[in-house]
Scaffold this active site. Sequence first.
Site, PDB file in Angstrom:
ATOM      1  N   ASP A  38      -3.060  13.074  -4.394  1.00  0.00           N
ATOM      2  CA  ASP A  38      -3.561  11.757  -3.909  1.00  0.00           C
ATOM      3  C   ASP A  38      -4.183  10.830  -4.850  1.00  0.00           C
ATOM      4  O   ASP A  38      -4.781  11.718  -5.881  1.00  0.00           O
ATOM      5  CB  ASP A  38      -4.485  12.011  -2.733  1.00  0.00           C
ATOM      6  CG  ASP A  38      -4.838  10.878  -1.621  1.00  0.00           C
ATOM      7  OD1 ASP A  38      -3.910  10.693  -0.812  1.00  0.00           O
ATOM      8  OD2 ASP A  38      -5.550  10.036  -1.974  1.00  0.00           O
ATOM      9  N   ASN A  91       5.360   9.710  -0.894  1.00  0.00           N
ATOM     10  CA  ASN A  91       4.867   9.053   0.402  1.00  0.00           C
ATOM     11  C   ASN A  91       3.845   8.281   0.365  1.00  0.00           C
ATOM     12  O   ASN A  91       3.379   7.669   1.458  1.00  0.00           O
ATOM     13  CB  ASN A  91       4.285  10.466   1.312  1.00  0.00           C
ATOM     14  CG  ASN A  91       3.702  10.209   2.480  1.00  0.00           C
ATOM     15  OD1 ASN A  91       4.614   9.666   3.300  1.00  0.00           O
ATOM     16  ND2 ASN A  91       2.483  10.375   2.404  1.00  0.00           N
ATOM     17  N   TYR A 157       6.111  -5.479   1.852  1.00  0.00           N
ATOM     18  CA  TYR A 157       6.326  -4.200   2.541  1.00  0.00           C
ATOM     19  C   TYR A 157       7.680  -3.882   3.033  1.00  0.00           C
ATOM     20  O   TYR A 157       8.505  -2.778   2.640  1.00  0.00           O
ATOM     21  CB  TYR A 157       5.306  -3.812   3.356  1.00  0.00           C
ATOM     22  CG  TYR A 157       5.383  -2.440   4.335  1.00  0.00           C
ATOM     23  CD1 TYR A 157       4.845  -1.023   3.693  1.00  0.00           C
ATOM     24  CD2 TYR A 157       5.981  -2.215   5.360  1.00  0.00           C
ATOM     25  CE1 TYR A 157       5.049  -0.179   4.247  1.00  0.00           C
ATOM     26  CE2 TYR A 157       6.034  -1.251   6.039  1.00  0.00           C
ATOM     27  CZ  TYR A 157       5.680   0.173   5.563  1.00  0.00           C
ATOM     28  OH  TYR A 157       5.602   1.198   6.054  1.00  0.00           O
ATOM     29  N   LYS A 161      10.584  -1.355   1.646  1.00  0.00           N
ATOM     30  CA  LYS A 161      11.113  -0.386   2.429  1.00  0.00           C
ATOM     31  C   LYS A 161      12.585  -0.477   2.524  1.00  0.00           C
ATOM     32  O   LYS A 161      13.241   0.577   2.413  1.00  0.00           O
ATOM     33  CB  LYS A 161      10.178  -0.148   3.692  1.00  0.00           C
ATOM     34  CG  LYS A 161       9.012   0.156   3.634  1.00  0.00           C
ATOM     35  CD  LYS A 161       8.481   1.507   2.742  1.00  0.00           C
ATOM     36  CE  LYS A 161       7.135   1.830   2.568  1.00  0.00           C
ATOM     37  NZ  LYS A 161       6.931   3.196   1.934  1.00  0.00           N
ATOM     38  N   THR A 192      -2.444   6.699  11.686  1.00  0.00           N
ATOM     39  CA  THR A 192      -3.075   6.984  10.495  1.00  0.00           C
ATOM     40  C   THR A 192      -3.905   5.948  10.048  1.00  0.00           C
ATOM     41  O   THR A 192      -4.434   5.100  10.770  1.00  0.00           O
ATOM     42  CB  THR A 192      -1.874   7.132   9.280  1.00  0.00           C
ATOM     43  OG1 THR A 192      -1.593   5.849   9.258  1.00  0.00           O
ATOM     44  CG2 THR A 192      -0.781   7.768   9.826  1.00  0.00           C
TER      45      THR A 192
END
Length: 264
Positions: A38, A91, A157, A161, A192
Site C-alpha cells: 500500500d 488494485n 477514471y 478502466k 470502501t
Amino acid sequence: MSIDLHNAVAVVTGAGSGIGRAAAHAFARRGARVVVTDLDAQRAHAVVEELGALGGEAVAAACDVTVIDDLQAVRDLALHRFGRVDLVMNNVGILAVGPVEDIPLEAWQRVIDVNLLSVVRSNLVFLPVLLEQGAGHVVNTASTAGLLPYGYDRLPYTATKHAVVGLSEALALYLRPRGIGVSCLCPAGVATNIVEQITFYGEPAPPQGPAFPVVDAESVGELVADGVSENRFLILTAQEAAAELRELGADVDHYLSRLTKDMP
C-alpha cells in the site's frame, strides 16, 4: 490453468484497505501467503497483523505504483521471503470527478499514471517471473464503468478502466497459452474508503446509468478468490451489469439513446 491458492504467494497492491484488504484476507483464508502493499505503510502493516492474528503468513511493503523501483522492490521481497510469486493483483485506483470541461490535463495525467500505467509497470516487473515459471495468475481491478458508458462524471477514471478491461482481455489471449490465468474484476458499488482517492473539479455532474446494488468489500474479496480458483476472466459484483453489457453489445446506438433519454 487455475491455481491452487493453498501455499500460493499473492502480491496485492492497494491492500491496506477496501477491496485490496478484503482480497488479501480471502487469499489468506485459502492458505495463500500474501505480500500486502500500500502507499500507506502503516495500513499495509495493520493488514499483515490482521492476517497473522488469523493464522495467515504475510509481509508488508510500502509501494507507490507510479514508481517502478517500488514494484521491483516488492517483487524482490516476495522472492526473498517466499521464493516465488504465483498471483499478482493490480488494485490501485483514483478518481477525478466533475464536468469533462473542468477536469484539467494534469488530473488526467495523474489518473492515467495511477490507474493504467501502474498495470503496465506491474506487467514489466512480474510477468517475467510468471512466464519463467509457466504458471500463475494476474487480477486487474477495473470497474463496471470500464464496461459501460455511464461514467461521464468521472471521465478520466472511466477511460482508464475501459483501457484496463481491454488490456486484460488481450493479456488473457497472450498469457493463457503460456499457463498464466488473467481475471478482470469489474466492481459496481462497493462500500470502501474510495472517497479518499477522489479529487473534485467544478460543479458536480449528476451521474447517469443503471443503479447497481452496493456490496461490502469482504464479499468482493471472496468473489475474487473464487474467480482466481476457477480461472474466470470477468468477475462482477453485480450480475445486473451482465445484462447491461449484453444490451450495449447488441445495439450501441440504441443503448446510448436510451441512457440519453433517461438523463435529467
